[in-house]
Design a protein around this motif. Structure first.
Motif, mmCIF file in Angstrom:
data_model
loop_
_atom_site.group_PDB
_atom_site.id
_atom_site.type_symbol
_atom_site.label_atom_id
_atom_site.label_comp_id
_atom_site.label_asym_id
_atom_site.label_seq_id
_atom_site.Cartn_x
_atom_site.Cartn_y
_atom_site.Cartn_z
ATOM 1 N N MET A 1 0.467 8.723 5.979
ATOM 2 C CA MET A 1 1.629 7.907 5.596
ATOM 3 C C MET A 1 1.483 6.447 6.024
ATOM 4 O O MET A 1 2.456 5.692 5.985
ATOM 5 C CB MET A 1 2.907 8.515 6.178
ATOM 6 C CG MET A 1 3.244 9.866 5.555
ATOM 7 S SD MET A 1 4.796 10.585 6.166
ATOM 8 C CE MET A 1 4.399 10.899 7.874
ATOM 9 N N ASP A 2 0.281 6.048 6.451
ATOM 10 C CA ASP A 2 0.075 4.660 6.891
ATOM 11 C C ASP A 2 0.433 3.669 5.780
ATOM 12 O O ASP A 2 0.119 3.880 4.612
ATOM 13 C CB ASP A 2 -1.391 4.445 7.274
ATOM 14 C CG ASP A 2 -1.739 5.124 8.593
ATOM 15 O OD1 ASP A 2 -1.005 4.914 9.572
ATOM 16 O OD2 ASP A 2 -2.729 5.870 8.615
ATOM 17 N N TYR A 3 1.061 2.573 6.178
ATOM 18 C CA TYR A 3 1.375 1.482 5.239
ATOM 19 C C TYR A 3 0.391 0.346 5.448
ATOM 20 O O TYR A 3 -0.012 0.051 6.586
ATOM 21 C CB TYR A 3 2.800 0.964 5.471
ATOM 22 C CG TYR A 3 3.854 1.976 5.093
ATOM 23 C CD1 TYR A 3 4.162 2.205 3.753
ATOM 24 C CD2 TYR A 3 4.535 2.707 6.068
ATOM 25 C CE1 TYR A 3 5.130 3.150 3.395
ATOM 26 C CE2 TYR A 3 5.495 3.642 5.719
ATOM 27 C CZ TYR A 3 5.786 3.867 4.385
ATOM 28 O OH TYR A 3 6.733 4.792 4.030
ATOM 29 N N THR A 4 0.023 -0.309 4.357
ATOM 30 C CA THR A 4 -0.885 -1.456 4.447
ATOM 31 C C THR A 4 -0.215 -2.735 3.958
ATOM 32 O O THR A 4 -0.824 -3.798 3.937
ATOM 33 C CB THR A 4 -2.165 -1.191 3.633
ATOM 34 O OG1 THR A 4 -1.788 -0.830 2.295
ATOM 35 C CG2 THR A 4 -2.981 -0.059 4.262
ATOM 36 N N ASP A 5 1.036 -2.625 3.528
ATOM 37 C CA ASP A 5 1.800 -3.807 3.113
ATOM 38 C C ASP A 5 3.282 -3.498 3.370
ATOM 39 O O ASP A 5 3.734 -2.375 3.098
ATOM 40 C CB ASP A 5 1.565 -4.071 1.616
ATOM 41 C CG ASP A 5 2.132 -5.421 1.191
ATOM 42 O OD1 ASP A 5 3.342 -5.661 1.418
ATOM 43 O OD2 ASP A 5 1.364 -6.230 0.641
ATOM 44 N N TRP A 6 4.011 -4.469 3.893
ATOM 45 C CA TRP A 6 5.435 -4.224 4.202
ATOM 46 C C TRP A 6 6.201 -3.768 2.968
ATOM 47 O O TRP A 6 7.113 -2.949 3.067
ATOM 48 C CB TRP A 6 6.087 -5.490 4.772
ATOM 49 C CG TRP A 6 5.527 -5.868 6.106
ATOM 50 C CD1 TRP A 6 4.605 -6.844 6.358
ATOM 51 C CD2 TRP A 6 5.826 -5.263 7.368
ATOM 52 N NE1 TRP A 6 4.305 -6.889 7.700
ATOM 53 C CE2 TRP A 6 5.046 -5.932 8.359
ATOM 54 C CE3 TRP A 6 6.674 -4.230 7.771
ATOM 55 C CZ2 TRP A 6 5.104 -5.582 9.703
ATOM 56 C CZ3 TRP A 6 6.734 -3.900 9.117
ATOM 57 C CH2 TRP A 6 5.957 -4.559 10.065
ATOM 58 N N ASN A 7 5.811 -4.305 1.818
ATOM 59 C CA ASN A 7 6.593 -3.990 0.618
ATOM 60 C C ASN A 7 6.307 -2.600 0.054
ATOM 61 O O ASN A 7 6.919 -2.195 -0.935
ATOM 62 C CB ASN A 7 6.374 -5.067 -0.443
ATOM 63 C CG ASN A 7 7.008 -6.366 0.021
ATOM 64 O OD1 ASN A 7 8.095 -6.345 0.628
ATOM 65 N ND2 ASN A 7 6.322 -7.480 -0.190
ATOM 66 N N GLN A 8 5.428 -1.866 0.698
ATOM 67 C CA GLN A 8 5.234 -0.460 0.300
ATOM 68 C C GLN A 8 6.358 0.428 0.851
ATOM 69 O O GLN A 8 6.509 1.574 0.442
ATOM 70 C CB GLN A 8 3.887 0.053 0.843
ATOM 71 C CG GLN A 8 2.676 -0.597 0.203
ATOM 72 C CD GLN A 8 1.403 -0.379 1.035
ATOM 73 O OE1 GLN A 8 1.441 0.134 2.156
ATOM 74 N NE2 GLN A 8 0.276 -0.796 0.481
ATOM 75 N N ILE A 9 7.130 -0.119 1.791
ATOM 76 C CA ILE A 9 8.105 0.732 2.510
ATOM 77 C C ILE A 9 9.435 0.776 1.756
ATOM 78 O O ILE A 9 9.994 -0.265 1.397
ATOM 79 C CB ILE A 9 8.327 0.208 3.942
ATOM 80 C CG1 ILE A 9 6.973 0.032 4.652
ATOM 81 C CG2 ILE A 9 9.227 1.158 4.719
ATOM 82 C CD1 ILE A 9 7.063 -0.671 5.989
ATOM 83 N N ARG A 10 9.933 1.985 1.509
ATOM 84 C CA ARG A 10 11.186 2.181 0.770
ATOM 85 C C ARG A 10 12.197 2.944 1.645
ATOM 86 O O ARG A 10 11.826 3.472 2.701
ATOM 87 C CB ARG A 10 10.921 3.032 -0.479
ATOM 88 C CG ARG A 10 9.839 2.514 -1.395
ATOM 89 C CD ARG A 10 10.449 1.929 -2.651
ATOM 90 N NE ARG A 10 9.430 1.667 -3.655
ATOM 91 C CZ ARG A 10 8.575 0.652 -3.605
ATOM 92 N NH1 ARG A 10 8.590 -0.195 -2.606
ATOM 93 N NH2 ARG A 10 7.695 0.482 -4.573
ATOM 94 N N PRO A 11 13.429 3.039 1.188
ATOM 95 C CA PRO A 11 14.389 3.890 1.919
ATOM 96 C C PRO A 11 13.881 5.339 1.955
ATOM 97 O O PRO A 11 13.172 5.773 1.039
ATOM 98 C CB PRO A 11 15.669 3.779 1.090
ATOM 99 C CG PRO A 11 15.529 2.493 0.332
ATOM 100 C CD PRO A 11 14.064 2.353 0.040
#
Ligand code: GAL
Length: 661
Positions: free
Chosen positions: A192-202
């Motif tokens: 579940m690692d994110y590589t960009d802040w905008n990948q994160i959703r509610p």
């Protein structure tokens, strides 16, 4: 007692915009005659105050306020932001909130806004300023209510739109780097690692359970949005309405935001008390037999828990004590007064079943509110609505304007002259919203946070004990016994404080204590983290139990949740599990002043808390079912919540009644 300025005040919520103008003067006369002091107005009146953008129509509210003033009543004015009008919603659909299914929540009822929407924030400030400028220094206006019941109808969190857009920025400010966020959330799990802040959703619509750390931060974010939203209104009200107090009407067992944070800028807090609705709707954990028994009064402890919670939420000077007509309020000593801003006074309309309250219930609710620290009780509402969603709801007047069943009980209350003063609790119950959020996210078959908390609270109340509900960082200096039923997240700094507190008093921790880190992970070194010496040992196993599957500890049945401990050297095992997979493990252990309870068992708790309270020097009076004692200002309210009379310590109490001794 005699009626003085320092006695319980009564009020009513009224909606002049719902009735013809020719009724206003007569209603005000009747309200005054009934002995009411305050009338709350305008919390849903936006479409009649600003029918088109920038076009304000205050004339009707001017006249309504003047009418109340002329009758000698004081006005609690509201910001109308719980109900954005159609013209605003259609011009700016981006203000609308999203539900957990990712759908827009539409115009057509109320609370259809997203706290994070910059457009809505700007509109909220604009209408707040307009109302504040208009009424801020009116002599009848003594205080303000912001909005109405934040989070009612599950509106504390929006799962799309403006909130979705704002969440990544909030995370960035909290964590700084994505590495830090990925570590805090444990995103290595399931890639579940994110590589960009905008990948994160509610955290919604995931295939299976969402990462609880993600959920926890979303809840923190949403709570922050509510706090910011209200702070903007409070700042405007302070600027344009000097010398008036500001409050907000919080709700029964509301979980969607941190009430300690959100109340910080208020002068005092209020809450809305609907005992019969609360029992049917919120009291999921009390059982059908109990619901039937208290169907016409509500359950005494469900109600008083909320009184005790809101009394402790905001210990600040109570500015409503000092409403001299023109003088700005003087600083007052801390006393922790609160208001019941909406008090049920007949049947409600929103629970699955809505019986009429028993004769005497309105009086009992009012006396109970006073005994638990309320300075004012305001009934909802004056006249039953003849239109729209709440036509099935009662008021003090029926639809046909005749006095309804609660009316005369209110008149009698007004004559009681109940003196304001301190609630002398020596037992504190610790409550924490972050623990609530993370515990409920993965509660499995165990009791939910409120249920677990309530088990401890109701055990104390059944022993005749007054309880303060407090924040974990509160000063615990004045308490003999501190009970923390469900503190599953205890950050290090807090443990340090609790260690110091435990030096001078007994402390009890309930199951799942100190299980989580602040980001919602489990500790690398297991439950209690680095504080096993404080809690008494380490945890070996826990299990959640289906209905009917029980284990035993100390001769008591343990249901729903059992965790077993290995006591550290120097820790005493008070109760051991008997039989089952946990046999031989500690169910309750004690180290010095700290008692840690792993078993969920109301009977075990009743016995344990009675012993510990006695040891702490707290008066213990085991009470008959449905009888409760509540102390304030040197008096005790003895209340009988049963339908039938009871004999108690030489008193005969009729069914649904109270006595001041
Ligand atoms: C409250 C609300 C009121 C009214 C009432 C009915 O939650 O604040 O506006 O709807 O419920 O019981």
């Amino acid at each position: 007692m005699t009626l003085t300025d320092n006695t319980l005040r009564l009020a009513v919520c009224d909606y002049p915009e719902h009735v013809p103008r020719d009724r206003w003067a007569e209603y005000a006369r009747m309200q005054k005659d009934l002995g009411l002091t305050y009338v709350r107005v305008a919390e849903f009146a936006w479409s009649r105050l600003e029918p088109a953008e920038g076009h304000y129509t205050f004339d009707w509210l001017d006249e309504a306020v003047e009418t109340l003033h002329a009758a000698g009543l004081k006005v609690v004015m509201c910001t109308p932001t719980a109900t954005p009008p159609a013209w605003l919603t259609r011009a700016h659909p981006e203000i609308l909130p999203y539900d957990r299914e990712g759908r827009v929540r539409e115009f057509g009822s109320r609370r259809h806004y997203d706290f994070a929407s910059p457009v809505y924030r700007e509109r909220s400030r604009r209408i707040t300023r307009a109302v504040a400028v208009r009424y801020g220094d009116h002599p009848a206006v003594v205080g303000w209510q912001t909005d109405n019941e934040f989070a009612c109808h599950s509106t504390g969190r929006s799962y799309g739109g403006a909130s979705a857009a704002a969440f990544p920025g909030w995370l960035r400010r909290r964590y700084g780097t994505l590495d830090a966020l990925n570590e805090a959330w444990g995103n290595v799990f399931w890639s579940m690692d994110y590589t960009d802040w905008n990948q994160i959703r509610p955290p919604i619509l995931t295939v299976t359970e969402t990462n609880p750390s993600h959920v926890l931060d979303y809840f923190r974010f949403a709570s922050d949005m509510i706090r910011e939203f209200q702070e903007e209104q409070v700042a405007i009200l302070r600027e344009h309405s000097p010398g008036r107090w500001v409050t907000h009407n919080f709700m029964i067992f509301e979980s969607e935001f941190d009430h300690y944070d959100v109340s910080e800028t208020l002068d005092f807090v209020s809450w809305d008390n609907y005992p019969t609705g609360m029992l049917e709707y919120f009291g999921k954990w009390v059982g059908e037999d109990v619901k039937l028994r208290y169907a016409r009064t509500g359950h005494p402890d469900l109600i008083s828990f909320n009184h005790d919670l809101y009394r402790g939420l905001k210990r600040v000077r109570a500015r409503h004590d000092v409403e001299a007509e023109d003088a700005p309020p003087a600083p007052q000593p801390q006393r922790g007064g609160f208001w019941v801003m909406e008090q049920q006074c007949g049947q409600v309309n929103w629970a699955p079943y809505n019986p009429l309250p028993a004769d005497g219930a309105v009086s009992l609710w009012t006396a109970q509110a006073w005994a638990h620290g309320a300075d004012c009780v305001s009934y909802f509402r004056w006249r039953a609505a003849t239109m729209s969603q709440e036509v099935m709801h009662s008021g003090l007047l029926r639809h046909d304007e005749t006095p309804d069943r609660g009316f005369e009980e209110v008149r009698r209350m007004e004559r009681e002259g109940l003196t304001l003063g301190a609630v002398p609790a020596r037992v504190a119950l610790v409550h924490d919203y972050e623990s609530l959020w993370i515990l409920d996210e993965q509660k499995q078959g165990g009791p939910a946070y409120w249920a677990q908390t309530f088990t401890y609270y109701t055990a104390l109340r059944a022993l005749g004990i007054d309880v303060d509900v407090v924040h974990p960082d509160a000063d615990l200096g004045g308490y003999a016994l501190v009970v923390a039923p469900a503190l599953t997240m205890i950050p290090e700094a807090r443990v340090a404080k609790l260690r110091a507190d435990a030096g001078g008093r007994l402390m009890v921790f309930g199951p799942r204590a100190a299980f989580r880190t602040p980001s919602g992970r489990a500790h690398e070194n297991g439950q209690f983290g680095d504080d096993k010496d404080f809690f008494g040992g380490r945890s070996l196993n826990f299990e959640s139990l289906r209905p009917g599957l029980t284990v035993r500890a100390g001769g008591h049945a343990v249901t729903q949740w059992a965790e077993g401990y290995e006591p550290a050297p120097g820790t005493r095992t008070l109760i051991t599990y008997e039989g089952g997979p946990l046999a031989g493990q500690a169910a309750v252990m004690r180290r010095g002043n700290v008692v840690t309870v792993g078993a969920h068992s109301p009977e075990l708790l009743h016995a344990l808390l009675a012993d510990l309270a006695r040891e702490a020097g707290v008066d213990v009076t085991p009470l008959p079912e449905g009888v409760r004692l509540s102390r304030r200002s040197g008096h005790t309210v003895v209340a009988n919540w049963n339908a039938d009379p009871v004999e108690f310590e030489g008193l005969t109490l009729p069914g649904v009644s109270w006595r001041l001794v």
